[in-house]
Design a protein around this motif. Structure first.
Motif, PDB file in Angstrom:
ATOM      1  N   LEU A 299      12.187  67.168-119.387  1.00 41.42           N
ATOM      2  CA  LEU A 299      12.186  66.124-118.359  1.00 41.42           C
ATOM      3  C   LEU A 299      13.303  65.106-118.609  1.00 41.42           C
ATOM      4  O   LEU A 299      14.006  64.697-117.676  1.00 41.42           O
ATOM      5  CB  LEU A 299      10.824  65.430-118.330  1.00 41.42           C
ATOM      6  CG  LEU A 299       9.637  66.303-117.910  1.00 41.42           C
ATOM      7  CD1 LEU A 299       8.337  65.505-118.022  1.00 41.42           C
ATOM      8  CD2 LEU A 299       9.816  66.822-116.490  1.00 41.42           C
ATOM      9  N   CYS A 300      13.478  64.708-119.865  1.00 43.26           N
ATOM     10  CA  CYS A 300      14.547  63.757-120.179  1.00 43.26           C
ATOM     11  C   CYS A 300      15.921  64.368-119.965  1.00 43.26           C
ATOM     12  O   CYS A 300      16.857  63.681-119.532  1.00 43.26           O
ATOM     13  CB  CYS A 300      14.396  63.273-121.624  1.00 43.26           C
ATOM     14  SG  CYS A 300      12.955  62.226-121.916  1.00 43.26           S
TER      15      CYS A 300
ATOM     16  N   ALA B 159      16.618  64.269-116.241  1.00 42.47           N
ATOM     17  CA  ALA B 159      16.934  62.896-115.817  1.00 42.47           C
ATOM     18  C   ALA B 159      18.315  62.465-116.285  1.00 42.47           C
ATOM     19  O   ALA B 159      19.070  61.824-115.537  1.00 42.47           O
ATOM     20  CB  ALA B 159      15.866  61.937-116.352  1.00 42.47           C
ATOM     21  N   LEU B 160      18.682  62.844-117.526  1.00 45.70           N
ATOM     22  CA  LEU B 160      20.006  62.491-118.034  1.00 45.70           C
ATOM     23  C   LEU B 160      21.101  63.229-117.281  1.00 45.70           C
ATOM     24  O   LEU B 160      22.188  62.679-117.051  1.00 45.70           O
ATOM     25  CB  LEU B 160      20.068  62.805-119.531  1.00 45.70           C
ATOM     26  CG  LEU B 160      21.304  62.333-120.291  1.00 45.70           C
ATOM     27  CD1 LEU B 160      21.385  60.809-120.282  1.00 45.70           C
ATOM     28  CD2 LEU B 160      21.284  62.845-121.736  1.00 45.70           C
ATOM     29  N   TRP B 161      20.825  64.455-116.880  1.00 45.60           N
ATOM     30  CA  TRP B 161      21.811  65.234-116.116  1.00 45.60           C
ATOM     31  C   TRP B 161      22.148  64.534-114.796  1.00 45.60           C
ATOM     32  O   TRP B 161      23.321  64.369-114.458  1.00 45.60           O
ATOM     33  CB  TRP B 161      21.262  66.631-115.856  1.00 45.60           C
ATOM     34  CG  TRP B 161      22.106  67.469-114.949  1.00 45.60           C
ATOM     35  CD1 TRP B 161      22.155  67.436-113.580  1.00 45.60           C
ATOM     36  CD2 TRP B 161      23.045  68.474-115.340  1.00 45.60           C
ATOM     37  NE1 TRP B 161      23.051  68.346-113.089  1.00 45.60           N
ATOM     38  CE2 TRP B 161      23.612  68.999-114.143  1.00 45.60           C
ATOM     39  CE3 TRP B 161      23.460  68.983-116.556  1.00 45.60           C
ATOM     40  CZ2 TRP B 161      24.562  70.018-114.151  1.00 45.60           C
ATOM     41  CZ3 TRP B 161      24.407  69.999-116.573  1.00 45.60           C
ATOM     42  CH2 TRP B 161      24.955  70.492-115.394  1.00 45.60           C
ATOM     43  N   PHE B 162      21.138  64.152-114.044  1.00 44.13           N
ATOM     44  CA  PHE B 162      21.386  63.510-112.759  1.00 44.13           C
ATOM     45  C   PHE B 162      21.984  62.113-112.915  1.00 44.13           C
ATOM     46  O   PHE B 162      22.567  61.580-111.965  1.00 44.13           O
ATOM     47  CB  PHE B 162      20.088  63.421-111.949  1.00 44.13           C
ATOM     48  CG  PHE B 162      19.663  64.739-111.359  1.00 44.13           C
ATOM     49  CD1 PHE B 162      20.354  65.290-110.301  1.00 44.13           C
ATOM     50  CD2 PHE B 162      18.589  65.430-111.882  1.00 44.13           C
ATOM     51  CE1 PHE B 162      19.977  66.517-109.758  1.00 44.13           C
ATOM     52  CE2 PHE B 162      18.191  66.649-111.351  1.00 44.13           C
ATOM     53  CZ  PHE B 162      18.895  67.191-110.288  1.00 44.13           C
ATOM     54  N   GLN B 163      21.873  61.552-114.107  1.00 43.42           N
ATOM     55  CA  GLN B 163      22.436  60.226-114.322  1.00 43.42           C
ATOM     56  C   GLN B 163      23.914  60.265-114.682  1.00 43.42           C
ATOM     57  O   GLN B 163      24.674  59.365-114.294  1.00 43.42           O
ATOM     58  CB  GLN B 163      21.658  59.503-115.432  1.00 43.42           C
ATOM     59  CG  GLN B 163      22.141  58.086-115.705  1.00 43.42           C
ATOM     60  CD  GLN B 163      21.311  57.393-116.765  1.00 43.42           C
ATOM     61  OE1 GLN B 163      20.262  57.891-117.173  1.00 43.42           O
ATOM     62  NE2 GLN B 163      21.772  56.242-117.221  1.00 43.42           N
TER      63      GLN B 163
ATOM     64  N   PHE C 292      18.486  59.843-123.903  1.00 41.03           N
ATOM     65  CA  PHE C 292      18.108  59.284-122.609  1.00 41.03           C
ATOM     66  C   PHE C 292      17.579  57.860-122.760  1.00 41.03           C
ATOM     67  O   PHE C 292      17.995  56.948-122.029  1.00 41.03           O
ATOM     68  CB  PHE C 292      17.057  60.171-121.952  1.00 41.03           C
ATOM     69  CG  PHE C 292      16.524  59.625-120.656  1.00 41.03           C
ATOM     70  CD1 PHE C 292      17.293  59.657-119.503  1.00 41.03           C
ATOM     71  CD2 PHE C 292      15.260  59.059-120.599  1.00 41.03           C
ATOM     72  CE1 PHE C 292      16.814  59.133-118.315  1.00 41.03           C
ATOM     73  CE2 PHE C 292      14.767  58.538-119.417  1.00 41.03           C
ATOM     74  CZ  PHE C 292      15.547  58.576-118.275  1.00 41.03           C
TER      75      PHE C 292
ATOM     76  N   GLN D 213      19.479  54.125-121.478  1.00 43.66           N
ATOM     77  CA  GLN D 213      18.882  53.090-120.626  1.00 43.66           C
ATOM     78  C   GLN D 213      18.881  51.735-121.326  1.00 43.66           C
ATOM     79  O   GLN D 213      19.247  50.701-120.730  1.00 43.66           O
ATOM     80  CB  GLN D 213      17.439  53.476-120.251  1.00 43.66           C
ATOM     81  CG  GLN D 213      17.250  54.918-119.808  1.00 43.66           C
ATOM     82  CD  GLN D 213      18.254  55.379-118.777  1.00 43.66           C
ATOM     83  OE1 GLN D 213      18.509  54.695-117.784  1.00 43.66           O
ATOM     84  NE2 GLN D 213      18.842  56.544-118.999  1.00 43.66           N
TER      85      GLN D 213
END
Length: 461
Positions: A29-30, A33-37, A106, A110
């Motif tokens: 999941l992380c 999320a990191l990929w799309f960020q 990740f 943030q």
């Protein structure tokens, strides 16, 4: 802890398996999320934020793997005194690596971004805010996120931390995973920036330059920092003093954060000769860490032998047991010999060695006062397991391993059996002529003379 019984049932009831599965789900999941960020381009107030791009990810990931693989293999080699089976050890390795590579990066991204915005003086575009965050915020944030997996394992699976090498290996792998993803981000940004700046620099050349700085000159940074926390936690778990159990992890974490802070500050504030001198100091620290790992490997062997000799003197173990379990080379040779003697012997050898290792560390915990009376029951179980497995296991290998031999082809008989005497004399090895038999007379009766002319006489003078 060694459990006997069906291997499949033992694997499914192992808490490390389910802990690893749960951690992998969180890591996945992380990672998404990191990929799309960081990978696609994103629209932000005031323009477009350029991402890494999907075309650069395979190339920069390969360069990042050049640093990850040798460092990980070094830690795998050092983690040889853990009293668990192979799949449990691999599960812990994967959990530490994946946590550092995805969850820690990740969370750190943030927190570091938020801290940089808070430290900005002139607004979001303050160029000095990144340097302030890198020196004063990032070390504490990143070291705490990397060390979280160590505390999870220490809380849920405390008996996995049996020595300082346990903390060193798991902490180093978490740091290596973090460095892997961080290098992908740095390599990808440099490559994409060079590709977007036409006529300035070759993107591949820029990638090779930053790889030399991060992947060749300083690949040890994050593993070295996190090792300090791992050592402090491992020492605390094996300490008897309650005060030391609190202070050791705290001191280890502060040492990791301060080293990280010094590294980031030197990279930001110094250039040229001064930076090379600081790099030399860092290499000395790396050499010290490697020497400490080798020393611990030798120390653990002596400690295991000393603890097992307590049982030898009591008559519960044989002398060969202490010698077989305390030498890494002997253990590896025994497993190699057992591999060629069949699955049953190989499995018995594994259980035998793991049981002896756990017994040694259990005895060490008893002498330190770290276990209660339940340790006595486990002690009896391990002694019974060793006694039952010893006759079927390879204890002290001798000579060459029993490699399988290839069958030789039988020679085709093309000649009759030799007769005696043969053409080369009595017992000759030549084939018998056609029609010859082995019943011909031997000895003096076998001698035949030619006929003599009775009119023969010496010449007259």
């Amino acid at each position: 802890m060694v459990r006997t019984g069906d291997p499949a049932r033992r694997l499914l009831t192992d808490p490390v398996l389910w802990l690893t599965v749960a951690l992998l789900v969180v890591c996945a999941l992380c990672a998404v999320a990191l990929w799309f960020q960081v990978v696609p381009d994103r629209e932000v107030p005031g323009g477009t934020l350029i991402g890494l791009g999907t075309d650069a990810i395979p190339k920069v990931s390969l360069f990042a793997a050049y640093s990850l693989v040798p460092i990980s293999l070094l830690y795998f080699w050092a983690d040889r005194w853990r009293p668990v089976f192979v799949w449990t050890r691999i599960g812990l390795w994967v959990a530490a690596l994946a946590w550092g590579a995805f969850v820690s990066t990740f969370l750190s991204a943030q927190l570091n971004t938020w801290a940089a915005s808070r430290l900005a003086i002139e607004g979001d575009g303050d160029p000095a805010s990144g340097a302030r965050a890198a020196v004063f915020v990032a070390p504490f944030v990143e070291e705490s996120t990397k060390a979280t997996i160590l505390f999870f394992i220490a809380i849920l699976l405390r008996y996995r931390f049996v020595n300082r090498l346990s903390g060193i290996v798991l902490a180093g792998l978490a740091g290596a995973g973090f460095a892997f993803t961080e290098n992908i981000l740095y390599y990808g940004r440099a490559y994409r920036y060079a590709a977007q700046t036409f006529g300035q620099q070759d993107p591949d050349e820029v990638l090779r330059q930053i790889f030399f700085l991060r992947g060749v000159m300083t690949p040890f940074a994050h593993p070295l920092f996190t090792m300090c926390t791992g050592i402090g936690l491992a020492v605390a778990l094996r300490a008897k003093s309650k005060l030391f159990r609190v202070l050791a992890p705290l001191i280890g974490f502060l040492a990791a954060a301060l080293l990280h802070m010094a590294f980031n500050a030197s990279s930001t504030l110094f250039q040229g000769t001064t930076l090379l001198l600081l790099w030399g100091v860092a290499l000395m620290l790396v050499g010290t860490a490697i020497g400490f790992i080798i020393r611990q490997l030798l120390h653990e062997g002596r400690s295991v032998r000393a603890r097992l000799e307590d049982y030898v003197r009591s008559g519960w173990l044989e002398t060969s047991d202490a010698e077989a379990a305390s030498r890494l080379r002997t253990r590896m040779r025994a497993l190699w010999h057992a591999l060629w003697r069949g699955p049953s012997t190989f499995w018995s050898t594994i259980v035998y060695q793991v049981s002896l290792t756990e017994l040694a560390y259990l005895r060490d915990s008893q002498t330190r006062g770290l276990v209660d009376r339940s340790g006595t029951g486990r002690e009896h179980e391990l002694l019974a397991t060793v006694t039952a497995r010893r006759p079927h296991a390879v204890v002290l290998p001798d000579g060459r391993a029993p490699y399988p031999r290839l069958r030789r082809r039988k020679a085709v008989q093309q000649w009759a059996p030799p007769a005696y005497p043969g053409p080369s004399g009595l017992g000759g090895s030549w084939p018998a002529p056609p029609g010859a038999t082995a019943s011909q007379p031997l000895g003096q009766t076998a001698t035949q003379y030619s006929e003599v002319d009775p009119s023969w006489a010496p010449p007259k003078s």
